[in-house]
Design a protein around this motif. Structure first.
Motif, PDB file in Angstrom:
ATOM      1  N   TYR A  38       7.045  -3.220  -9.143  1.00 33.92           N
ATOM      2  CA  TYR A  38       5.704  -2.862  -9.541  1.00 33.92           C
ATOM      3  C   TYR A  38       5.618  -2.475 -11.035  1.00 33.92           C
ATOM      4  CZ  TYR A  38       1.528   0.395  -9.058  1.00 33.92           C
ATOM      5  OH  TYR A  38       0.445   1.069  -9.449  1.00 33.92           O
ATOM      6  N   ARG A  65       2.579   1.388  -0.029  1.00 28.40           N
ATOM      7  CA  ARG A  65       1.220   1.608  -0.989  1.00 28.40           C
ATOM      8  C   ARG A  65       1.293   0.496  -2.089  1.00 28.40           C
ATOM      9  NH1 ARG A  65      -0.153   6.933  -3.894  1.00 28.40           N
ATOM     10  NH2 ARG A  65       1.519   6.291  -5.215  1.00 28.40           N
ATOM     11  N   MET A  66       2.460   0.462  -2.938  1.00 34.84           N
ATOM     12  CA  MET A  66       2.497  -0.456  -4.021  1.00 34.84           C
ATOM     13  C   MET A  66       2.212  -1.855  -3.614  1.00 34.84           C
ATOM     14  SD  MET A  66       5.629   1.066  -6.150  1.00 34.84           S
ATOM     15  CE  MET A  66       5.484   2.515  -7.091  1.00 34.84           C
ATOM     16  N   GLN A  88       0.745  -2.666  -0.675  1.00 37.76           N
ATOM     17  CA  GLN A  88      -0.831  -3.054  -0.372  1.00 37.76           C
ATOM     18  C   GLN A  88      -1.815  -3.164  -1.483  1.00 37.76           C
ATOM     19  OE1 GLN A  88      -2.711   0.257   1.425  1.00 37.76           O
ATOM     20  NE2 GLN A  88      -3.601  -0.825   2.980  1.00 37.76           N
ATOM     21  N   GLN A  89      -1.600  -2.203  -2.472  1.00 39.47           N
ATOM     22  CA  GLN A  89      -2.487  -2.281  -3.560  1.00 39.47           C
ATOM     23  C   GLN A  89      -2.610  -3.420  -4.281  1.00 39.47           C
ATOM     24  OE1 GLN A  89      -1.771   1.354  -5.484  1.00 39.47           O
ATOM     25  NE2 GLN A  89      -2.980   2.674  -3.956  1.00 39.47           N
ATOM     26  N   THR A  90      -1.395  -4.157  -4.388  1.00 39.71           N
ATOM     27  CA  THR A  90      -1.176  -5.285  -5.456  1.00 39.71           C
ATOM     28  C   THR A  90      -1.570  -6.582  -4.558  1.00 39.71           C
ATOM     29  OG1 THR A  90       1.132  -5.384  -5.158  1.00 39.71           O
ATOM     30  CG2 THR A  90       0.204  -4.129  -6.902  1.00 39.71           C
ATOM     31  N   ASP A  91      -1.833  -6.462  -3.380  1.00 41.78           N
ATOM     32  CA  ASP A  91      -1.867  -7.572  -2.272  1.00 41.78           C
ATOM     33  C   ASP A  91      -0.628  -8.557  -2.303  1.00 41.78           C
ATOM     34  OD1 ASP A  91      -3.260  -9.090  -0.403  1.00 41.78           O
ATOM     35  OD2 ASP A  91      -4.051 -10.299  -1.924  1.00 41.78           O
TER      36      ASP A  91
END
Length: 487
Positions: A251, A274-275, A277-280
């Motif tokens: 990340y 979360r990393m 998910q947020q970056t797809d």
């Protein structure tokens, strides 16, 4: 029931196939057929609709049969086929003691043989696409491409691009130039092979290279592959070296994103989830690998609930699509569901979806394959449903996950061509390949500096017997029972 048709019935360049069941994106349906033309699915609809659309095209009725998308293996090591059983019982990080020494010893001939054997296994297990994670062999990747194309399976071919080799830094510009040539050679080639770039684990590349390779993949519209959080020792080593866990490392290096596919992704913290998910970023869930050689199970059901893109991968363990789905569900239940009182662990359908359409999506092939739909390649399986395991049928989707077997696969079709019939290829001699592998593979493995820690099964049995003799009080179960009864 004996099939009322033969392989010759599927030779027409254009035909309407009318199975009893058709597995579409949302669910299995009856009364639907597909029009196959020049390697693609041209249309899906009722027989009457398709006959109006394509008058004069031959119709083949397939009673008692299901047509479903082929399985997608999102994480494979095609060049490790010679060593499958060498890793049974081995502790983690076997790549250091077995895979790197084995792959480094492979010349082009061995690379070809291993890849073709692995492709045959995959087809027999219902896989129509495999994603190779990259080899450590210095031999040309064209050997892998030739093997998979001859076998007739779709392949996402990874090229390794790390720029650290121990304490040595490799030339970044030459690696990037080689990566460009790899992409140019296979992208848009119209063949079954498509390109990918890989850095096997984050720690063997500089942050600049991780970012550069991931960005190059994003710009080219292909996937960037890496192993992340596969074992506890890998997580701890990353913490010791960088003060970051592997996913955190990726990340902060700018290497996550829709183009990135993380293999394994076990042992994730909430922050790492979360990393992702947020970056797809996408994940290849490898449940058999977790059972056989890992020390954790990916939180796949949780990631599914958070809409993280998931596919299923074998990690080269066992190429059997139905057993892979069964393991995918079972591992979630054992690792997480039982403790939470979750008796469903997804309700069956997510694992069927991740094994097909979801897998195609994480490989960047969602517009090409993975579902029975107009405009997709004709990559599908012909499944015999008239077996005791599937009768009576109440919930076909879940039954495919839990009850179906590889021996129900009558035909495997890739790009509209029948590649396997009842487990064997029609246009090349698989048994000759196996004879050649049997004759040559052991010599190749013997020449590699492999360090195996766990004994082979027969040796382990002998060691167990010797321990029992040294400690007479440790009687076997039958001996203990007999002694108790006689007393």
């Amino acid at each position: 029931m004996t099939a009322p048709y033969s392989p010759d019935n599927f030779n027409a360049p254009e035909q309407i196939l009318a199975p009893e069941w058709l597995l579409l994106r949302d669910k299995p349906v009856q009364g639907q057929a597909l029009l196959v033309s020049q390697g693609n699915i041209s249309a899906v609809g009722s027989v009457a609709e398709l006959q109006r659309q394509a008058p004069g095209v031959p119709l083949l009725s397939l009673p008692g049969r299901l047509i479903m998308p082929g399985f997608i293996d999102t994480h494979h090591h095609l060049t490790q086929a010679f060593g499958k059983a060498l890793v049974f019982g081995e502790p983690s990080e076997i790549f250091r003691r077995i895979w790197v020494p084995l792959e480094a010893s492979l010349d082009e001939d061995f690379l070809y043989l291993s890849s073709k054997l692995a492709a045959l296994e995959a087809l027999r297990g219902g896989f129509t696409t495999v994603c190779d994670a990259g080899t450590r062999s210095a031999a040309a990747l064209s050997s892998i491409a030739r093997a998979t194309e001859e076998a007739g399976i779709r392949c996402v071919l990874g090229m390794v691009c790390n720029d650290k080799q121990g304490t040595t830094l490799l030339d970044k510009s030459s690696i990037l130039a080689r990566a460009d040539r790899h992409i140019s050679a296979w992208q848009g080639s119209g063949q079954l092979v498509s390109p990918s770039l890989a850095i096997p684990i984050p720690e063997i590349a500089t942050d600049e290279m991780l970012h550069a390779i991931s960005s190059l993949c994003r710009e080219a519209g292909i996937i960037f592959q890496t192993h992340a959080n596969e074992h506890l020792v890998a997580v701890e080593r990353s913490l010791e070296q960088r003060g970051q866990r592997p996913v955190e490392h990726l990340y902060h290096a700018g290497a996550l994103g829709p183009q990135t596919l993380l293999a394994h992704a076990t042992l994730l913290t909430p922050t790492e989830i979360r990393m992702i998910q947020q970056t797809d970023t996408a994940v290849s869930y490898n449940p058999v690998a977790s059972a056989w050689k890992g020390n954790a199970v990916a939180q796949a059901e949780l990631m599914h609930a958070f809409n993280i893109r998931l596919g299923l991968g074998t990690d080269g363990t066992r190429s059997d699509g139905f057993r892979l789905m069964d393991y995918a569900e079972a591992a979630q239940r054992f690792a997480f569901g039982m403790a939470a009182g979750d008796s469903s662990c997804g309700g069956g359908w997510p694992w069927l979806e991740k094994a097909t359409l979801g897998g195609a999506d994480v490989l960047g092939l969602g517009r090409k394959t993975g579902e029975i739909a107009a405009g997709r390649a004709a990559d599908f399986l012909l499944i015999d449903l008239e077996v005791p395991e599937m009768v009576p049928s109440w919930d076909l989707s879940w039954e495919l996950v839990r009850l179906a077997n590889r021996d129900q696969i009558e035909g495997v079709f890739v790009d509209g061509k029948l590649r396997l019939w009842q487990g064997w290829p029609l246009d090349w001699d698989a048994r000759a390949l196996m004879r050649q592998v049997s004759a040559e593979a052991k010599a190749g493995v013997a020449g590699a500096p492999i360090q195996k820690i766990h004994s082979f099964s027969d040796q382990h049995r002998q060691q167990h017997a010797e321990r029992s003799r040294r400690h007479p009080g440790s009687q076997g179960p039958s001996e203990t029972l007999a002694a108790a009864c006689s007393g």
